[in-house]
Design an enzyme around this catalytic site. Structure first.
Site, PDB file in Angstrom:
ATOM      1  N   THR A   1     -15.557   4.742  -8.472  1.00  0.00           N
ATOM      2  CA  THR A   1     -14.942   3.785  -7.549  1.00  0.00           C
ATOM      3  C   THR A   1     -15.503   3.898  -6.134  1.00  0.00           C
ATOM      4  O   THR A   1     -15.634   2.880  -5.447  1.00  0.00           O
ATOM      5  CB  THR A   1     -13.415   3.988  -7.532  1.00  0.00           C
ATOM      6  OG1 THR A   1     -12.951   4.078  -8.877  1.00  0.00           O
ATOM      7  CG2 THR A   1     -12.710   2.832  -6.848  1.00  0.00           C
TER       8      THR A   1
ATOM      9  N   GLY B   1      -9.855   7.222  -8.562  1.00  0.00           N
ATOM     10  CA  GLY B   1      -9.786   5.945  -7.865  1.00  0.00           C
ATOM     11  C   GLY B   1      -9.075   5.996  -6.527  1.00  0.00           C
ATOM     12  O   GLY B   1      -8.883   4.961  -5.894  1.00  0.00           O
TER      13      GLY B   1
ATOM     14  N   LYS C   1     -17.263  13.033 -22.085  1.00  0.00           N
ATOM     15  CA  LYS C   1     -16.463  13.397 -20.915  1.00  0.00           C
ATOM     16  C   LYS C   1     -15.012  13.246 -21.316  1.00  0.00           C
ATOM     17  O   LYS C   1     -14.498  12.140 -21.470  1.00  0.00           O
ATOM     18  CB  LYS C   1     -16.783  12.507 -19.706  1.00  0.00           C
ATOM     19  CG  LYS C   1     -16.240  13.117 -18.404  1.00  0.00           C
ATOM     20  CD  LYS C   1     -16.278  12.176 -17.236  1.00  0.00           C
ATOM     21  CE  LYS C   1     -14.923  11.532 -17.056  1.00  0.00           C
ATOM     22  NZ  LYS C   1     -14.783  10.787 -15.804  1.00  0.00           N
TER      23      LYS C   1
END
Lengths: 78, 268
Positions: free
Chosen positions: B219, B170, B109
């Site tokens: 998150t 996040g 990734k």
């Protein structure tokens, strides 16, 4: 008095993960990982900027003075 | 326990990236959990097959936690290494090569961060790194902005899928630009997986309702008060959003249309 024998230095300094470390001269990579209690299958080693993909070669890689080692593993991340 | 997997099997097309078929459209990160036990419990609850991990230096003094492989079985989960924290194409390529040397797979990734404060991607560097790594045989899943042109360039550079953000990493802000994500999905041949920004279950459902192939989050689950419950909610929301997309939503109208018969009313 006898003249002292000329020895190879018994220890060498190298950089491991950014830290200066001193190890016995002639230490192989596999012996060094063992001394750190690291399982070679769970880490990846970069030796002087070359990634060592062949773990079977670790016993024959002798660490030298001034070498730079990066020892990495997987941690949690997103 | 739930009928959803059967429903999806009945209605959905296979989810294939780079010639590999995946069983879950939800991919999850492994960061920020209070403990490894909580992380494992949450990942189990998501039903995810792909879990992301990061490459970092071993703590030589072992004062901190051990590597994640002590807790995640690579036979059970597909470990997807990320290049989080990298700010240049060169660094990103180095991390990807280190990850591949761990010996699990050739998938990465790819993230090249362009700005510390927003963690928005450097798309030019991402395209450059994608080209290099794809040529080396990597299966590159490229994290990028919600920008069509960058997405098209990443596909050209050899990415096996493109991963536009819903909102910054996040942030938990959810989907900021549905139009941009739909446009990317319509125009790309490779799968589109939305990565980053999902804050709660409705965000995940909205992402999947755009018709994208999957979603990756970390998150949104790890920072919930009860991560295992949120993990379950996310699993259901991804399935719900996917099913709603496949079902085809009703058109939006700015006038009311009665649902009940207008005839047969008393005294009329």
């Amino acid at each position: 008095m006898t003249t002292p024998l000329v020895h190879e230095p018994s220890t060498i300094a190298l950089t491991v993960n950014g830290d200066k470390r001193t190890i016995a001269a002639g230490t192989s990579l596999s012996a060094y990982l063992a001394s750190l209690k690291l399982d070679p299958r769970l880490v990846v080693v970069e030796h002087n900027r070359t990634i060592l993909r062949d773990r079977d070669a670790y016993p024959s890689i002798v660490l030298g003075a001034g070498d730079n080692l990066e020892i990495v593993h997987f941690v949690g991340g997103g | 326990m739930t009928a959803t997997p059967d429903l999806l099997t009945a209605f959905d097309t296979p989810f294939i990236i780079g010639e590999r078929e995946f069983r879950s459209r939800l991919m999850v990160g492994t960061g920020k959990y209070a403990s490894n036990a909580q992380m494992i419990a949450a990942i189990e609850a998501t039903g995810a097959e792909v879990v992301t991990v990061s490459v970092r230096r071993v703590d030589l003094d072992r004062s901190k936690e051990e590597g994640i492989l002590h807790h995640l079985d690579p036979q059970r989960f597909m470990l997807l290494a990320n290049t989080a924290g990298c700010f240049t194409a060169d660094d990103t390529i180095r991390y990807a090569r280190l990850a591949r040397a761990a010996g699990f797979n050739e998938w990465v990734k790819l993230e090249v961060i362009g700005d510390q404060q927003t963690l928005l991607p450097d798309t030019a560097a991402t395209i450059e790194a994608t080209r290099v790594l794809a040529a080396e045989g990597f299966k590159v899943m490229a994290y990028t902005n919600d920008d069509l042109i960058s997405a098209l360039r990443l596909e050209d550079a050899g990415a096996v899928c493109v991963m536009p953000l819903a909102s910054p990493i996040g942030s938990g802000l959810g989907m900021l630009n549905e139009f941009a994500i739909r446009t990317i999905k319509h125009r790309l041949g490779v799968p589109v997986i939305v990565d980053a920004g999902v804050g709660t279950a409705s965000d995940a459902a909205i992402v999947m309702e755009q018709g994208v192939d999957g979603v990756l989050m970390n998150t949104g689950i790890a920072a919930a008060t009860d991560p295992v419950r949120m993990a379950t909610a996310m699993r259901l929301a991804v399935d719900a959003g996917r099913l709603a997309y496949l079902a085809g939503r009703m058109p939006k109208r700015e006038v009311a249309v009665p649902s009940s018969p207008t005839t047969g009313m008393l005294d009329r």
